[in-house]
Design an enzyme around this catalytic site. Sequence first.
Site, PDB file in Angstrom:
ATOM      1  N   HIS A 154      39.685  36.997  41.686  1.00 48.58           N
ATOM      2  CA  HIS A 154      40.892  37.724  42.093  1.00 48.58           C
ATOM      3  C   HIS A 154      42.090  37.166  41.335  1.00 48.58           C
ATOM      4  CE1 HIS A 154      40.722  34.295  44.884  1.00 48.58           C
ATOM      5  NE2 HIS A 154      41.976  34.500  45.238  1.00 48.58           N
ATOM      6  N   HIS A 173      43.335  30.901  40.706  1.00 45.80           N
ATOM      7  CA  HIS A 173      42.031  31.457  40.340  1.00 45.80           C
ATOM      8  C   HIS A 173      42.039  32.095  38.955  1.00 45.80           C
ATOM      9  CE1 HIS A 173      39.974  30.976  44.262  1.00 45.80           C
ATOM     10  NE2 HIS A 173      41.234  30.899  44.658  1.00 45.80           N
ATOM     11  N   HIS A 204      37.231  26.584  47.631  1.00 46.41           N
ATOM     12  CA  HIS A 204      38.079  25.518  48.170  1.00 46.41           C
ATOM     13  C   HIS A 204      37.287  24.610  49.106  1.00 46.41           C
ATOM     14  CE1 HIS A 204      42.041  27.159  46.879  1.00 46.41           C
ATOM     15  NE2 HIS A 204      41.452  28.337  47.042  1.00 46.41           N
TER      16      HIS A 204
END
Length: 252
Positions: A55, A60, A170
């Site tokens: 995304h 990211h 994460h």
Amino acid sequence: MLEVHQFACLSDNYGYLLHDPVSGDTACIDTPDADAYLAAARARHWQITHVWNTHWHPDHAGGNAAIKAATHCEVTGPAEVERLGTAPDQVVKHGDLITLGDWQVQVIDVSGHTNGHIAYYIAKADLAFVGDAVFALGCGRMFEGTADQFWASLRRIKALPPSTLLYCAHEYTESNLRFALHADPDNAKLHDYAAHIGKVRAAGKPTVPTTLSRELATNPFLRADDPEMQTRWGGGDAVATFTALRTAKDSF
């Protein structure tokens, strides 16, 4: 077999390099820290050939430009990655297939955290890179999507083989565990998982990847279709229960 190299990035991200030793191809799964990825690839004498974004968030996709400049790799991701300034070389959506060497990779819509969020699933390797869609004992915040949309995404993940390894982006597991115990206090499997997490983190080791089978039994968000969870959280159906859980987690 494919090789996955996992390493810490930023404060709590995980970086992943996916390497096919037959073709020599190597993919970066998201790019939170370009320097960390380039150093990790150099240390293994791997040439980065691909970037796969899940995304658009900067932790990211923020390293795309630097990694591409250094390696001339191909960047693949959802169209929303263009929001960071440069469109992917290859835009993909749900149902598309890409490859790494001879390995076939399925693109799955897991939107809700963002509206274009995707996951990369490699059936023959029994693994999926799920970004921020789902975590060990949690799921991503619903920044852009709707509850119906996010629950549909989680159902797609739930439909994968239970043995699938989920590579989340994460290390949020201890925080997620505290909420999961609040949300589902009578779950014996969750209490067993809690003991495991405590030992793993005390040893300084990651809790990721996790297995889908374990998450199906313990992750409150994936259990929003369970009658016991619906009774506890007052949801008449899975979407309502998911909404109640997500709202509660946001202020927990």
